[in-house]
Design an enzyme around this catalytic site. Sequence first.
Site, PDB file in Angstrom:
ATOM      1  CG  ASP A  89      -2.838   2.211   5.529  1.00  0.00           C
ATOM      2  OD1 ASP A  89      -2.432   1.534   6.486  1.00  0.00           O
ATOM      3  OD2 ASP A  89      -3.212   1.710   4.447  1.00  0.00           O
ATOM      4  CG  HIS A 121      -2.321   0.532   0.807  1.00  0.00           C
ATOM      5  ND1 HIS A 121      -3.480   0.196   1.487  1.00  0.00           N
ATOM      6  CD2 HIS A 121      -2.719   1.386  -0.172  1.00  0.00           C
ATOM      7  CE1 HIS A 121      -4.517   0.815   0.940  1.00  0.00           C
ATOM      8  NE2 HIS A 121      -4.072   1.544  -0.072  1.00  0.00           N
ATOM      9  CG  HIS A 154      -4.343  -1.913   8.828  1.00  0.00           C
ATOM     10  ND1 HIS A 154      -4.438  -2.913   7.884  1.00  0.00           N
ATOM     11  CD2 HIS A 154      -3.946  -2.503   9.975  1.00  0.00           C
ATOM     12  CE1 HIS A 154      -4.109  -4.076   8.451  1.00  0.00           C
ATOM     13  NE2 HIS A 154      -3.808  -3.854   9.714  1.00  0.00           N
ATOM     14  CG  ASP A 196      -4.826  -3.349   2.121  1.00  0.00           C
ATOM     15  OD1 ASP A 196      -4.809  -4.589   2.223  1.00  0.00           O
ATOM     16  OD2 ASP A 196      -3.932  -2.625   2.586  1.00  0.00           O
ATOM     17  CG  HIS A 225       2.430  -1.286   4.619  1.00  0.00           C
ATOM     18  ND1 HIS A 225       1.972  -2.574   4.425  1.00  0.00           N
ATOM     19  CD2 HIS A 225       2.723  -1.201   5.941  1.00  0.00           C
ATOM     20  CE1 HIS A 225       1.969  -3.233   5.579  1.00  0.00           C
ATOM     21  NE2 HIS A 225       2.426  -2.413   6.504  1.00  0.00           N
ATOM     22  CD  GLU A 261      -0.073  -4.162   1.847  1.00  0.00           C
ATOM     23  OE1 GLU A 261       0.491  -5.260   1.996  1.00  0.00           O
ATOM     24  OE2 GLU A 261       0.444  -3.089   2.194  1.00  0.00           O
ATOM     25  CG  ASP A 264      -5.649  -5.232   5.150  1.00  0.00           C
ATOM     26  OD1 ASP A 264      -6.496  -4.360   4.872  1.00  0.00           O
ATOM     27  OD2 ASP A 264      -4.524  -4.946   5.593  1.00  0.00           O
ATOM     28  CG  ASP A 299      -6.330  -0.626   4.481  1.00  0.00           C
ATOM     29  OD1 ASP A 299      -6.124  -1.579   5.248  1.00  0.00           O
ATOM     30  OD2 ASP A 299      -5.412  -0.032   3.887  1.00  0.00           O
TER      31      ASP A 299
END
Length: 308
Positions: A129, A98, A127, A227, A142, A272, A229, A125
């Site tokens: 970030d 990412h 997360h 992403d 990332h 990712e 995830d 995502d």
Amino acid sequence: MSRKTCILIGAPVDSGKRRTGCLMGPDSYRTAGLAEALADLGHRVEDLGNLSPAEHAPEPSDTHLHQPNRTIGWTNRLIRAAEQAMPRGLPIFLGGDHALALGSVAGVANHAARVGRPQFVLWLDAHSDYHTPETSASGNLHGTPLGYVTGRGGFAGFPVIKNPVKQRNICILGLRSVDHAEREALQRTKIRFHDMRQIDEHGIARPLQAFLDTWAKENGMLHVSLDVDFLDPSIAPAVGTTVPGGATMREGHLVMEMICDSGLMTSLDLVELNPFLDERGRTAQLIVDLAASALGRRVFDRPTRSFS
């Protein structure tokens, strides 16, 4: 949806974290049939191949950051690639981790400013970030793209952000792993963020539609950053940052179909993917299917039907 020129830009970025393998992502998407899927939908597809980072200094030995100078090289290269691709079509950045969004988002925002339109970002995502190099305990860059493109400090050596994305123009969906420093910083912003509890309670369509409605009213340009995830690892295992409890396959396709219905997505990240961790290519194929949903694939069209 209208036919587009989809520009595939391979960005085998593997410097944004310590676990290697994302450099194999771009070719995995190609092997899973991304270009063919988009062409079947009537889009024109240009594949620019895989980029390499711009020239950069050797890595310093006195920092907790992982490969900061290589990531700076990638950021420079991807800003230029985004700026060059945007006037010609819809760039799809094939990651790579990412950290590639440090460059892709900054580059598309520069183009949006050049044509006088606001830049919006949908961040799918687990997360947020939103770290900076100074706040990241792991030193993995990332985890910093949204911090960078919104103009947070601490990015010494990186290209100067000329056109920061406004906080209120960002929506994060799918959060379920945010550390204390990041959470405190995020709560002081105007960024729209929705964790999986909110999605479980109210569904994923409501917050997404509210964001898309705002963006459409302002004639914005929409960058979608997907992403792996964001999805639950039971359906998308090929990621080094697995967090249980993610979006289901049905939720993922709903998000992408709503983006398609809005008609104004202007750029896309697919990031990712670590094929080394995949199972017979299932994650790569799922991400290709989601990208196809964002660009027009349907089980059925939905015309208004008469029952008289």
